[in-house]
Design a protein around this motif. Structure first.
Motif, mmCIF file in Angstrom:
data_model
loop_
_atom_site.group_PDB
_atom_site.id
_atom_site.type_symbol
_atom_site.label_atom_id
_atom_site.label_comp_id
_atom_site.label_asym_id
_atom_site.label_seq_id
_atom_site.Cartn_x
_atom_site.Cartn_y
_atom_site.Cartn_z
ATOM 1 N N ASP A 1 13.314 21.625 16.129
ATOM 2 C CA ASP A 1 14.066 20.459 15.657
ATOM 3 C C ASP A 1 13.793 19.238 16.534
ATOM 4 O O ASP A 1 13.684 18.111 16.037
ATOM 5 C CB ASP A 1 15.567 20.770 15.653
ATOM 6 C CG ASP A 1 15.924 21.852 14.634
ATOM 7 O OD1 ASP A 1 15.102 22.112 13.720
ATOM 8 O OD2 ASP A 1 17.018 22.452 14.768
ATOM 9 N N VAL A 2 13.697 19.469 17.853
ATOM 10 C CA VAL A 2 13.374 18.364 18.767
ATOM 11 C C VAL A 2 11.944 17.895 18.532
ATOM 12 O O VAL A 2 11.649 16.697 18.545
ATOM 13 C CB VAL A 2 13.571 18.806 20.232
ATOM 14 C CG1 VAL A 2 13.114 17.704 21.192
ATOM 15 C CG2 VAL A 2 15.024 19.171 20.486
ATOM 16 N N PHE A 3 11.035 18.852 18.300
ATOM 17 C CA PHE A 3 9.637 18.481 18.046
ATOM 18 C C PHE A 3 9.532 17.606 16.808
ATOM 19 O O PHE A 3 8.719 16.670 16.763
ATOM 20 C CB PHE A 3 8.784 19.742 17.870
ATOM 21 C CG PHE A 3 7.329 19.459 17.648
ATOM 22 C CD1 PHE A 3 6.781 19.511 16.369
ATOM 23 C CD2 PHE A 3 6.505 19.119 18.696
ATOM 24 C CE1 PHE A 3 5.445 19.239 16.155
ATOM 25 C CE2 PHE A 3 5.156 18.849 18.497
ATOM 26 C CZ PHE A 3 4.627 18.904 17.214
ATOM 27 N N GLU A 4 10.357 17.886 15.815
ATOM 28 C CA GLU A 4 10.332 17.067 14.593
ATOM 29 C C GLU A 4 10.725 15.633 14.904
ATOM 30 O O GLU A 4 10.149 14.681 14.364
ATOM 31 C CB GLU A 4 11.263 17.669 13.544
ATOM 32 C CG GLU A 4 11.096 17.055 12.157
ATOM 33 C CD GLU A 4 11.548 17.995 11.053
ATOM 34 O OE1 GLU A 4 12.160 19.020 11.365
ATOM 35 O OE2 GLU A 4 11.272 17.703 9.872
ATOM 36 N N VAL A 5 11.704 15.456 15.802
ATOM 37 C CA VAL A 5 12.098 14.106 16.225
ATOM 38 C C VAL A 5 10.967 13.438 16.997
ATOM 39 O O VAL A 5 10.656 12.259 16.793
ATOM 40 C CB VAL A 5 13.383 14.167 17.078
ATOM 41 C CG1 VAL A 5 13.736 12.779 17.609
ATOM 42 C CG2 VAL A 5 14.546 14.733 16.274
ATOM 43 N N LEU A 6 10.347 14.208 17.896
ATOM 44 C CA LEU A 6 9.229 13.667 18.674
ATOM 45 C C LEU A 6 8.080 13.247 17.751
ATOM 46 O O LEU A 6 7.452 12.205 17.955
ATOM 47 C CB LEU A 6 8.735 14.715 19.674
ATOM 48 C CG LEU A 6 9.698 15.106 20.799
ATOM 49 C CD1 LEU A 6 9.169 16.323 21.542
ATOM 50 C CD2 LEU A 6 9.880 13.944 21.773
ATOM 51 N N LEU A 7 7.832 14.065 16.731
ATOM 52 C CA LEU A 7 6.751 13.776 15.800
ATOM 53 C C LEU A 7 7.065 12.524 14.991
ATOM 54 O O LEU A 7 6.169 11.714 14.702
ATOM 55 C CB LEU A 7 6.547 14.977 14.881
ATOM 56 C CG LEU A 7 5.211 15.103 14.138
ATOM 57 C CD1 LEU A 7 4.058 15.105 15.130
ATOM 58 C CD2 LEU A 7 5.195 16.383 13.311
ATOM 59 N N ALA A 8 8.317 12.366 14.633
ATOM 60 C CA ALA A 8 8.727 11.177 13.862
ATOM 61 C C ALA A 8 8.613 9.902 14.680
ATOM 62 O O ALA A 8 8.530 8.805 14.121
ATOM 63 C CB ALA A 8 10.157 11.356 13.354
ATOM 64 N N ASN A 9 8.633 10.055 15.989
ATOM 65 C CA ASN A 9 8.516 8.902 16.894
ATOM 66 C C ASN A 9 7.219 8.989 17.708
ATOM 67 O O ASN A 9 7.183 8.643 18.884
ATOM 68 C CB ASN A 9 9.723 8.850 17.830
ATOM 69 C CG ASN A 9 11.007 8.508 17.109
ATOM 70 O OD1 ASN A 9 11.336 7.338 16.924
ATOM 71 N ND2 ASN A 9 11.745 9.539 16.695
#
Length: 554
Positions: A457-465
């Motif tokens: 879930d954190v990686f998804e945020v990192l990927l979005a940014n």
């Protein structure tokens, strides 16, 4: 410059003439009260193939249980044929014209080795030549317990980019004098052994070092030859298409990508799927390709080395493919493959038997990822960013223990945006993505090398940014920056700014003048690059802007 030049380097011939130099000698013992525990060996040869080439110089250095040199012995031998390239190994035909034949000194060599485990840097190479010479002399020498200081460097110095004797000695602070003479290299290898045997050096003593002495005492050496000696002569050249190494004359000369081979890290190739046991072969392959050409004779010798190292066709094919992929990613670092780089990659792929489609697909993937990045319109991080170091274009990430559907979606999106999904964790991996449901080898390796672990879930945020790559640095080498501080904009600018254009030699010279420790080749440390960048920017920015930049060492 040919293969031998690359492997052994050019040396000035400082050897005395055959009339002045003894053909063999034994020095005075270094440690009077100690008994030998290991026999360090090093050979100088007429070429690289134990099947057809001969030993022209051998050194045996005895060390005790602490790695201290007890005594030394060295001799030159008449190879019963040409000595090879004198300008490389420094030995002339005249130097060995009156030297003994190996078969005449076989009892002496056996007496120096019997009852002791052998150690060498790239031991399979040295032992293969010793076994071949003993075999030609009519001796049936059994398999000998041995220790390879090159392979053991993974245990003691896991983060080295390259693992030649000079690289390992430099990293361990060992003097390497009279390099590429048998005695000089054997003494340097003995220095490595002293570090390997010492307690409190940051790594436990390799278990083989504790077991090998007892094993060596059980080996029954023959008392002499069991059959008449035979003379080995170089056979006629044989076809080399039985292995995936073949000659091509289409390789561009002095191409930009070729020049990066000296800096190509073995970790980069291992990350792309090269088997762990191929390190010694990789060192040889990278060295011999640095001049941009491979003759049929050189390819044949490499084929013999493949057999010496015990590599299967599958091992070699995987190694060659990984090598091409690693080099291709270097060409793609700037998001564009030039016409010259493209031609060079195709020529190298043909040279090592990698299908052209692999290069084509790699380049196509990079072009698609570049288009996706451009259309995504990467934005700066929000001022309230609370997830630490961001994910960057070019970062290497590894997945394990995630929901299959989520993992598949994240991996696909990551690759579309230029984030590299690789199969194994190393110190060059930016992060390991896992939900914690599976504690396997990847998680253990991440813990060992300090790789960041994030939830999907954190990686998804990192990927979005996703943030841009830092020019001049591998993404995994970018120093961590505290983004939670008030001056977040200044912090983001600090890591995203491009490095000034400068040659590696210029950066090394600056580092030496400013008290940084840098190696003689390979990738420059991230802290040195950042310090050089900051110092360069400080000399061109207004004083008010300079106040925003961190200290050069920070």
């Amino acid at each position: 410059m040919g293969l031998l030049d690359r492997l052994f380097g050019r040396r000035t011939n400082t050897s005395p003439t055959s009339a002045e130099a003894p053909q063999s000698f034994q020095s005075k013992p270094r440690v009077q009260s100690s008994s030998p525990t290991f026999a360090i060996v090093d050979v100088e040869t007429t070429g690289l193939s134990p099947r057809t080439d001969r030993i022209i110089e051998l050194a045996v250095v005895h060390v005790d249980a602490h790695g201290r040199i007890v005594d030394e012995w060295t001799s030159r031998f008449n190879p019963e044929g040409p000595v090879g390239a004198t300008h490389i190994h420094g030995i002339t035909d005249a130097d060995v014209a009156n030297a003994p034949f190996f078969r005449d000194f076989a009892p002496t060599v056996a007496s120096r080795l019997a009852g002791l485990p052998l150690a060498a840097h790239n031991a399979p190479f040295d032992l293969a030549f010793l076994q071949a010479e003993f075999g030609s002399a009519g001796w049936d020498v059994p398999a000998l317990p041995s220790f390879c200081t090159l392979h053991a460097s993974h245990h003691y110095m896991p983060n080295l980019d390259r693992r030649g004797l000079a690289d390992c000695c430099w990293a361990a602070g060992i003097a390497l004098e009279d390099a590429h003479s048998a005695l000089g290299d054997a003494r340097a290898t003995a220095g490595l052994m002293s570090r390997y045997l010492a307690e409190g050096t940051g790594a436990s003593v390799h278990p083989d070092l504790l077991l090998l002495p007892a094993q060596a005492r059980t080996v029954a050496w023959p008392q002499g030859p069991s059959r008449p000696p035979t003379l080995r002569r170089r056979p006629a050249a044989r076809p080399i298409n039985s292995r995936p190494i073949r000659f091509t004359s289409s390789l561009p000369k002095q191409a930009p990508l070729i020049k990066q081979l000296t800096a190509l890290s073995l970790l980069e190739v291992l990350d792309e799927g090269a088997p762990q046991g191929t390190t010694a072969y990789l060192e040889t392959l990278l060295e011999c390709l640095e001049d941009g050409e491979l003759t049929a004779s050189e390819a044949e010798q490499l084929t013999d080395l493949i057999a010496t190292y015990g590599l299967s066709d599958a091992d070699v094919a995987a190694t060659h493919r990984a090598f091409i992929l690693a080099l291709a990613h270097r060409a793609l670092d700037d998001g564009h493959v030039s016409k010259v780089e493209r031609a060079e990659l195709h020529a190298l792929a043909e040279l090592v038997g990698v299908p052209k489609a692999v290069v084509v697909e790699t380049i196509k993937h990079a072009d698609a990822a570049r288009a996706a990045r451009m259309s995504a319109g990467l934005q700066p991080l929000p001022d309230d960013w609370a997830h630490g170091e961001p994910l960057r274009v070019g970062d290497k990430v590894v997945f394990t223990g995630c929901d299959d559907a989520q993992r598949d979606r994240l991996e696909k999106r990551a690759e579309e945006l230029g984030v590299r999904v690789v199969g194994g964790v190393s110190r060059m991996t930016a992060m390991l993505v896992t939900d914690g449901s599976f504690a396997g080898g990847k998680l253990a390796k991440a813990t060992e090398v300090g790789t960041r672990v994030v939830h999907p879930d954190v990686f998804e945020v990192l990927l979005a940014n996703l943030q841009p790559a830092v020019q001049g640095l591998q993404a995994s080498e970018v120093p961590s920056v505290e983004f939670g501080r008030t001056d977040a904009t200044a912090a983001r600018f600090d890591v995203a700014v491009a490095l000034p254009t400068a040659s590696p030699a210029a950066v090394r010279a600056w580092a030496a003048q400013n008290g940084y420790v840098v190696g003689v080749r390979g990738r420059l440390p991230a802290d040195v690059l950042v310090a050089f960048r900051n110092a360069s920017l400080a000399s061109t920015r207004p004083a008010a802007t300079n106040a925003m930049m961190p200290d050069a060492h920070g």
